[in-house]
Every structure is written in C-alpha cells, then in structure tokens.
Design an enzyme around this catalytic site. Structure first.
Site, PDB file in Angstrom:
ATOM      1  N   LEU A  91       0.836  -1.199   0.000  1.00 25.87           N
ATOM      2  CA  LEU A  91       0.000   0.000   0.000  1.00 25.87           C
ATOM      3  C   LEU A  91       0.881   1.262   0.000  1.00 25.87           C
ATOM      4  N   GLU A 112       3.721   4.148  -0.326  1.00 26.04           N
ATOM      5  CA  GLU A 112       4.607   4.638  -1.391  1.00 26.04           C
ATOM      6  C   GLU A 112       5.574   5.650  -0.793  1.00 26.04           C
ATOM      7  N   GLY A 135       2.357   7.479   3.095  1.00 21.63           N
ATOM      8  CA  GLY A 135       2.284   6.407   4.092  1.00 21.63           C
ATOM      9  C   GLY A 135       0.978   6.530   4.850  1.00 21.63           C
ATOM     10  N   ARG A 149      -4.513  -4.859  12.116  1.00 18.52           N
ATOM     11  CA  ARG A 149      -4.141  -4.120  13.334  1.00 18.52           C
ATOM     12  C   ARG A 149      -4.349  -4.969  14.595  1.00 18.52           C
ATOM     13  N   ARG A 158      18.452 -10.828  40.896  1.00 10.79           N
ATOM     14  CA  ARG A 158      19.522  -9.846  41.033  1.00 10.79           C
ATOM     15  C   ARG A 158      19.521  -9.223  42.441  1.00 10.79           C
ATOM     16  N   GLN A 210      15.425  -0.699  31.947  1.00 15.39           N
ATOM     17  CA  GLN A 210      15.823   0.024  33.163  1.00 15.39           C
ATOM     18  C   GLN A 210      15.990  -0.942  34.339  1.00 15.39           C
ATOM     19  N   GLU A 214       1.259  -0.445  10.001  1.00 16.61           N
ATOM     20  CA  GLU A 214      -0.205  -0.654   9.942  1.00 16.61           C
ATOM     21  C   GLU A 214      -0.946   0.554  10.553  1.00 16.61           C
ATOM     22  N   SER A 238       0.506   5.524  15.712  1.00 16.54           N
ATOM     23  CA  SER A 238      -0.379   5.795  16.864  1.00 16.54           C
ATOM     24  C   SER A 238      -1.232   7.034  16.604  1.00 16.54           C
TER      25      SER A 238
HETATM   26  N1  CAA Z   1     -13.451  -0.095   6.335  1.00 12.76           N
HETATM   27  C1  CAA Z   1     -14.208   0.169   5.224  1.00 12.76           C
HETATM   28  N2  CAA Z   1     -14.191   1.352   4.582  1.00 12.76           N
HETATM   29  C2  CAA Z   1     -13.369   2.315   5.068  1.00 12.76           C
HETATM   30  C3  CAA Z   1     -12.564   2.113   6.199  1.00 12.76           C
HETATM   31  C4  CAA Z   1     -12.633   0.855   6.849  1.00 12.76           C
HETATM   32  N3  CAA Z   1     -11.892   0.595   7.934  1.00 12.76           N
HETATM   33  N4  CAA Z   1     -11.859   3.243   6.442  1.00 12.76           N
HETATM   34  C5  CAA Z   1     -12.208   4.133   5.489  1.00 12.76           C
HETATM   35  N5  CAA Z   1     -13.126   3.563   4.670  1.00 12.76           N
HETATM   36  C6  CAA Z   1     -13.792   4.209   3.528  1.00 12.76           C
HETATM   37  C7  CAA Z   1     -14.527   5.462   3.971  1.00 12.76           C
HETATM   38  O1  CAA Z   1     -15.831   5.149   4.445  1.00 12.76           O
HETATM   39  C8  CAA Z   1     -14.553   6.287   2.698  1.00 12.76           C
HETATM   40  O2  CAA Z   1     -15.555   5.810   1.837  1.00 12.76           O
HETATM   41  P1  CAA Z   1     -16.909   6.702   1.577  1.00 12.76           P
HETATM   42  O3  CAA Z   1     -16.415   8.008   1.006  1.00 12.76           O
HETATM   43  O4  CAA Z   1     -17.689   5.863   0.607  1.00 12.76           O
HETATM   44  O5  CAA Z   1     -17.535   6.866   2.912  1.00 12.76           O
HETATM   45  C9  CAA Z   1     -13.226   5.930   2.032  1.00 12.76           C
HETATM   46  O6  CAA Z   1     -12.810   4.667   2.588  1.00 12.76           O
HETATM   47  C10 CAA Z   1     -12.148   6.954   2.294  1.00 12.76           C
HETATM   48  O7  CAA Z   1     -12.007   7.070   3.695  1.00 12.76           O
HETATM   49  P2  CAA Z   1     -11.397   8.356   4.423  1.00 12.76           P
HETATM   50  O8  CAA Z   1     -12.007   9.589   3.803  1.00 12.76           O
HETATM   51  O9  CAA Z   1     -11.523   8.169   5.891  1.00 12.76           O
HETATM   52  O10 CAA Z   1      -9.875   8.269   3.947  1.00 12.76           O
HETATM   53  P3  CAA Z   1      -8.647   9.166   4.311  1.00 12.76           P
HETATM   54  O11 CAA Z   1      -7.914   9.468   3.063  1.00 12.76           O
HETATM   55  O12 CAA Z   1      -9.050  10.301   5.202  1.00 12.76           O
HETATM   56  O13 CAA Z   1      -7.704   8.151   5.141  1.00 12.76           O
HETATM   57  C11 CAA Z   1      -6.926   6.897   7.029  1.00 12.76           C
HETATM   58  C12 CAA Z   1      -8.113   7.494   6.258  1.00 12.76           C
HETATM   59  C13 CAA Z   1      -7.533   6.188   8.222  1.00 12.76           C
HETATM   60  C14 CAA Z   1      -5.955   7.948   7.530  1.00 12.76           C
HETATM   61  C15 CAA Z   1      -6.158   5.893   6.133  1.00 12.76           C
HETATM   62  O14 CAA Z   1      -5.515   6.536   5.070  1.00 12.76           O
HETATM   63  C16 CAA Z   1      -5.132   5.079   6.923  1.00 12.76           C
HETATM   64  O15 CAA Z   1      -5.484   4.101   7.577  1.00 12.76           O
HETATM   65  N6  CAA Z   1      -3.822   5.459   6.872  1.00 12.76           N
HETATM   66  C17 CAA Z   1      -2.775   4.657   7.457  1.00 12.76           C
HETATM   67  C18 CAA Z   1      -2.192   3.730   6.410  1.00 12.76           C
HETATM   68  C19 CAA Z   1      -1.723   2.436   6.981  1.00 12.76           C
HETATM   69  O16 CAA Z   1      -2.191   1.971   8.012  1.00 12.76           O
HETATM   70  N7  CAA Z   1      -0.821   1.792   6.268  1.00 12.76           N
HETATM   71  C20 CAA Z   1      -0.388   0.497   6.628  1.00 12.76           C
HETATM   72  C21 CAA Z   1       0.396  -0.117   5.475  1.00 12.76           C
HETATM   73  S1  CAA Z   1       0.566  -1.870   5.657  1.00 12.76           S
HETATM   74  C22 CAA Z   1       1.724  -2.100   6.830  1.00 12.76           C
HETATM   75  O17 CAA Z   1       2.186  -1.202   7.473  1.00 12.76           O
HETATM   76  C23 CAA Z   1       2.079  -3.577   6.988  1.00 12.76           C
HETATM   77  C24 CAA Z   1       3.116  -3.910   7.906  1.00 12.76           C
HETATM   78  O18 CAA Z   1       3.758  -3.054   8.443  1.00 12.76           O
HETATM   79  C25 CAA Z   1       3.469  -5.263   8.180  1.00 12.76           C
HETATM   80  P1  FAD Z   2       4.216   9.681   7.476  1.00 13.12           P
HETATM   81  O1  FAD Z   2       2.857   9.423   6.990  1.00 13.12           O
HETATM   82  O2  FAD Z   2       5.098  10.548   6.657  1.00 13.12           O
HETATM   83  O3  FAD Z   2       4.139  10.249   8.964  1.00 13.12           O
HETATM   84  C1  FAD Z   2       5.207  10.968   9.599  1.00 13.12           C
HETATM   85  C2  FAD Z   2       4.703  11.393  10.973  1.00 13.12           C
HETATM   86  O4  FAD Z   2       3.590  12.290  10.825  1.00 13.12           O
HETATM   87  C3  FAD Z   2       4.187  10.235  11.828  1.00 13.12           C
HETATM   88  O5  FAD Z   2       4.475  10.453  13.179  1.00 13.12           O
HETATM   89  C4  FAD Z   2       2.676  10.292  11.613  1.00 13.12           C
HETATM   90  O6  FAD Z   2       1.945   9.704  12.662  1.00 13.12           O
HETATM   91  C5  FAD Z   2       2.465  11.803  11.534  1.00 13.12           C
HETATM   92  N1  FAD Z   2       1.228  12.142  10.811  1.00 13.12           N
HETATM   93  C6  FAD Z   2       0.936  11.937   9.494  1.00 13.12           C
HETATM   94  N2  FAD Z   2      -0.310  12.350   9.229  1.00 13.12           N
HETATM   95  C7  FAD Z   2      -0.827  12.821  10.389  1.00 13.12           C
HETATM   96  C8  FAD Z   2      -2.088  13.404  10.764  1.00 13.12           C
HETATM   97  N3  FAD Z   2      -3.077  13.551   9.878  1.00 13.12           N
HETATM   98  N4  FAD Z   2      -2.249  13.779  12.049  1.00 13.12           N
HETATM   99  C9  FAD Z   2      -1.256  13.602  12.962  1.00 13.12           C
HETATM  100  N5  FAD Z   2      -0.042  13.088  12.674  1.00 13.12           N
HETATM  101  C10 FAD Z   2       0.154  12.695  11.410  1.00 13.12           C
HETATM  102  N6  FAD Z   2       3.573  -0.519   4.263  1.00 13.12           N
HETATM  103  C11 FAD Z   2       2.980  -1.394   3.405  1.00 13.12           C
HETATM  104  O7  FAD Z   2       2.169  -0.997   2.576  1.00 13.12           O
HETATM  105  N7  FAD Z   2       3.259  -2.727   3.456  1.00 13.12           N
HETATM  106  C12 FAD Z   2       4.126  -3.248   4.351  1.00 13.12           C
HETATM  107  O8  FAD Z   2       4.334  -4.469   4.363  1.00 13.12           O
HETATM  108  C13 FAD Z   2       4.781  -2.354   5.261  1.00 13.12           C
HETATM  109  N8  FAD Z   2       5.699  -2.815   6.127  1.00 13.12           N
HETATM  110  C14 FAD Z   2       6.432  -1.938   6.879  1.00 13.12           C
HETATM  111  C15 FAD Z   2       7.498  -2.403   7.652  1.00 13.12           C
HETATM  112  C16 FAD Z   2       8.294  -1.520   8.356  1.00 13.12           C
HETATM  113  C17 FAD Z   2       9.455  -2.024   9.134  1.00 13.12           C
HETATM  114  C18 FAD Z   2       7.996  -0.124   8.313  1.00 13.12           C
HETATM  115  C19 FAD Z   2       8.842   0.881   9.064  1.00 13.12           C
HETATM  116  C20 FAD Z   2       6.934   0.336   7.581  1.00 13.12           C
HETATM  117  C21 FAD Z   2       6.142  -0.565   6.842  1.00 13.12           C
HETATM  118  N9  FAD Z   2       5.107  -0.113   6.038  1.00 13.12           N
HETATM  119  C22 FAD Z   2       4.478  -0.975   5.174  1.00 13.12           C
HETATM  120  C23 FAD Z   2       4.807   1.311   5.949  1.00 13.12           C
HETATM  121  C24 FAD Z   2       4.090   1.851   7.177  1.00 13.12           C
HETATM  122  O9  FAD Z   2       2.758   1.462   7.190  1.00 13.12           O
HETATM  123  C25 FAD Z   2       4.242   3.376   7.178  1.00 13.12           C
HETATM  124  O10 FAD Z   2       5.592   3.668   7.473  1.00 13.12           O
HETATM  125  C26 FAD Z   2       3.307   4.064   8.164  1.00 13.12           C
HETATM  126  O11 FAD Z   2       1.965   3.899   7.807  1.00 13.12           O
HETATM  127  C27 FAD Z   2       3.640   5.554   8.307  1.00 13.12           C
HETATM  128  O12 FAD Z   2       3.776   6.178   7.062  1.00 13.12           O
HETATM  129  P2  FAD Z   2       5.076   7.098   6.741  1.00 13.12           P
HETATM  130  O13 FAD Z   2       6.260   6.283   7.097  1.00 13.12           O
HETATM  131  O14 FAD Z   2       4.950   7.572   5.353  1.00 13.12           O
HETATM  132  O15 FAD Z   2       4.974   8.288   7.748  1.00 13.12           O
END
Ligand code: CAA
Ligand code: FAD
Length: 387
Positions: free
Chosen positions: A125, A127, A131, A245, A270, A342, A369, A372
C-alpha cells in the site's frame, strides 16, 4: 462473559508456544544480528498450520478462529517479533483480504500457496510520498483497450517480506480524479515481467523480517487477477487493515510478555544492597504497572479478535476495536520494554540479554499498519462523527 478458551484455541496456543520456545527463541538473537530471513522456520510454521490459521481447510489453512490466531501470534512474538511480522502479513494482510474479496479461483491459487507456508505473501500500500495519507498514492493501473489486462506502473516502499514474496496484494489508482474511490486492488505475481525489487531497508528492530521497495514497470496484470471491483481497492485496503491491526496488537502483547517475564526473573534473582532488587518499592511499582498494562493490552486485543469474529455474522465493522487494541498494546509494549531495560540496569543495555532486542522490536508496533497518531484519528473520527 466467559474468559475460558475453547479446546481448539488452547491447542493452537500450545502448538505455537512449543514451536516458538524450541525452534524460534534459541535462534532469535542470531537472526536479529545477521538480519537473515528465517525461511526454514517460516516453512516449518506453515507445516504446523501457523501461516493460515483462519483460512478454511478447503484452502489449505487451519480453519480456526481469530482468537486462536492472536493467541498463536502472541506466542511467536514472545520468542521473536520478526518471525511474528512475517506470520502476521501472511495471515492477516494477505489471506484475509483474498478470502473476503477474492474469487474462487483466486482463493485456490493464492491463499493455498501462502497459508501452507510454501510461498510468502506481501501487502503493498505504502509509497515513498504516501504512508499515513495512503489514498494519495501515485501508482497507476490502466485497463488495456481489449479489457484483457491492466498495465501497472507502481513504486511501493517498506514492503514487509518483499525480498522473498512470491505474491503481493497491491493497490494502484485506476481513476486518479476519483481519489480514494479510484483505487483498485490487484494480485501480483513477482515472477512476471515488469516486477522488480529495490533496496532492502536496514532497520532498528524486527531485523530478520526483510523489508524492501518494489517497482512495477509496465507490468501486465490479467483482469482476472484484479481483487474485488474497480474502485473498491481503498475500502479493501482499509478493511484488511482493520483485521491486520489486531495482529499487530497481538505482536505487541507477545513482545511485552517476554519483557515482563524477563523482568520478573531478574527482579527475583539480582541482588543489590544485600537484597533481591524485587524487594525495593520502586522496582515493585514497575512490576505492578508492567503487569497491569500488559493484561489491559491483552484483554483489548482478545476483545478486538472477538469483535472480528462477531462481524462474520453481523457484518458490523470492528474498525475502532482494532485501532484501540493496536494503540493501547503498542504503547504498552513500548513502555514495558523501556521499563524492562531500566530494571535490568547495565545488563538491559547489553546484547547478552534479550531485553534490548525487545525494546528495539517494540517500536515498530507504534508505526506500521498505521501510526499511533493515525489510530487516534481513526478512533476519534468514528466516535465523534467529525473530521
Ligand atoms: N473499512 C471500510 N471502509 C473504510 C474504512 C474501513 N476501515 N476506512 C475508510 N473507509 C472508507 C470510507 O468510508 C470512505 O468511503 P466513503 O467516502 O464511501 O464513505 C473511504 O474509505 C475513504 O475514507 P477516508 O475519507 O476516511 O480516507 P482518508 O484518506 O481520510 O484516510 C486513514 C483514512 C484512516 C488515515 C487511512 O488513510 C489510513 O489508515 N492510513 C494509514 C495507512 C496504513 O495503516 N498503512 C499500513 C500499510 S501496511 C503495513 O504497514 C504492513 C506492515 O507493516 C506489516
Ligand atoms: P508519514 O505518513 O510521513 O508520517 C510521519 C509522521 O507524521 C508520523 O508520526 C505520523 O503519525 C504523523 N502524521 C501523518 N499524518 C498525520 C495526521 N493527519 N495527524 C497527525 N499526525 C500525522 N507498508 C505497506 O504498505 N506494506 C508493508 O508491508 C509495510 N511494512 C512496513 C514495515 C516496516 C518495518 C515499516 C517501518 C513500515 C512498513 N510499512 C508498510 C509502511 C508503514 O505502514 C508506514 O511507514 C506508516 O503507515 C507511516 O507512514 P510514513 O512512514 O509515510 O509516515
């Protein structure tokens, strides 16, 4: 309310604990030091049924429930969080989404291979420029004129298991003007032309879980490898993360449990000022607070798993349950591992004890994912109805 585990939940917990303690814990420090991917262990975990715990037996999985899954993941992560990350991506981010949105052919082809542990799966997901703001992705997929395939050009970063994955679930925009509603999900075969891997990231923790960039250049994805409908991709991505999550919450609980156990043993053993350090009130306070945060995190995680199980029948969303569990458990893991370092004094800072690894590993659970900050945003938006 009944807190007792079913016989099946106890069985998968015991099997995971046995494997984690005997096959993972003894090699965890070496894999952390080398950063090598633990492929043999991952295959063995597949044979044990740990790579597709919730996958029905018809598709090569264990056919168990979400509580069984989180219990097993806690055990694996207590031994080594890096093994747990690979396990959670295969289970939650890969198999879950295809089971929910895939066709029968996709389930037979992709879920079976990953749930058995024969192949590794990944979820793409993020790029370089997007993120947290995931829907602002730049990756593009264009349907060919004859409608037989999509041409995908994509650049994805931080892809867990990317260096070893055979198949990926990848998100790209088919209609940039439509924003989140223009995103579509695809199944990607890494052996097809147009797929390439970029640099592997050097990481603070979970070092044995390989993470890399990936690129698709004019990759031709057959239309039957689209997951779900055109434009449904962002909802697929988000609903898969709702489940993912809960897995990261379980990972955090596993790491925190290991740090707590090590701290308890050290506090009893200890001595300083002629007494066990566990007799000092300030150390006792740490132990009490660690235990409370650990059990609170465990309960929220199990409740989120339960909420996901209810959703199978009701169709209700469990977004807030998953986000609350991840937020609370990851912050508990960070706090508990900090206190564990600690409590161990100088030995907490040494690679001769595992607590410094737990401390480094815990940090990622507050980042991936959804950070916080993003979990707080998801919870508050859904609670208030405001944005
Ligand atoms: N289930 C179903 N639909 C959902 C949804 C959910 N949980 N969350 C949002 N949607 C829908 C909304 O209802 C909306 O649709 P409608 O317009 O039809 O209502 C649409 O999706 C867009 O939603 P938002 O307007 O809320 O979207 P947004 O651009 O404001 O973003 C966000 C919301 C929660 C910030 C989302 O972008 C997000 O979760 N960001 C974090 C990304 C993330 O977690 N990345 C993880 C990558 S994977 C990874 O990290 C793996 C690993 O490490 C091992
Ligand atoms: P950014 O989005 O640039 O955020 C930078 C800081 O700004 C953070 O503290 C964030 O919380 C804060 N911030 C951003 N927006 C807001 C807001 N609206 N309000 C308040 N604070 C905000 N992704 C995948 O798709 N697939 C994977 O398998 C995967 N594996 C990963 C494994 C590792 C080890 C790591 C480090 C990352 C992985 N990720 C993966 C990506 C991961 O999900 C992202 O790093 C994460 O979602 C944060 O995005 P970012 O790094 O671009 O940070």
């Amino acid at each position: 309310m009944d807190f007792r585990l079913t016989e099946e939940q106890q069985m998968i917990q015991a099997a995971a604990r046995d494997f984690a303690r005997n096959q993972i814990a003894p090699v965890a420090a070496d894999f952390d030091a080398s950063g090598e991917f633990p492929l043999d262990n991952i295959r063995a975990m597949g044979e044990l049924g740990l790579m597709g715990i919730e996958v029905p037996e018809a598709y090569g999985g264990s056919g168990l429930d979400t509580i069984g899954y989180v219990l097993a993941l806690m055990e694996v992560c207590a031994a080594d969080a890096a093994h747990g990350t690979i396990m959670s991506v295969n289970n939650s981010l890969f198999c879950n989404g295809i089971l929910k949105y895939g066709t029968e052919e996709q389930k037979q082809k992709y879920v079976r291979a990953i749930a058995s542990g024969e192949q590794i799966g990944a979820y793409a997901l993020t790029e370089p420029q997007s993120g947290s703001d995931a829907s602002s992705m730049k990756s593009r997929a264009v349907l060919s004129e004859d409608g037989s395939h999509y041409v995908i050009n994509a650049r994805k970063s931080w892809i867990t298991s990317g260096p070893h994955a055979r198949y990926l679930v990848l998100f790209a925009s088919t209609d940039p003007a439509a924003g989140a509603k223009g995103i579509t999900a695809f199944m990607i075969d890494t052996e097809r032309e147009g797929f390439s891997r970029g640099k592997t990231e050097p990481k603070l923790g979970i070092r044995a879980s390989a993470t890399c960039e990936i690129e698709l250049n004019d990759y031709r994805c057959p239309v039957e490898d689209r997951l779900g409908e055109d434009g449904q991709g962002f909802k697929i991505a988000m609903s898969v993360l709702d489940a993912g999550r809960i897995g990261i919450a379980a990972q955090a609980v596993g790491i925190a449990q290991a740090a707590y156990d090590a701290s308890l043993a050290y506090a009893r053993d200890r001595k300083a000022f002629g007494k066990e350090i566990g007799t000092f009130q300030m150390i006792q306070q740490k132990i009490a607070d660690m235990k409370c945060k650990l059990e609170a995190a465990r309960l929220l995680t199990l409740r989120a798993a339960w909420a996901k199980m209810q959703a199978v029948e009701t169709g209700a969303r469990f977004t807030v349950d998953g986000s609350m569990a991840k937020l609370v458990a990851s912050e508990a893991a960070m706090w508990i591992t900090h206190q564990a370092v600690q409590l161990h004094g100088g030995m907490g800072y040494s690679k001769e004890m595992p607590v410094e690894r737990y401390f480094r590993d815990a940090k990622i659970t507050e980042i991936y994912e959804g950070t916080s900050e993003i979990q707080r945003m998801v919870i508050a938006r859904m609670e208030t109805g405001l944005r």
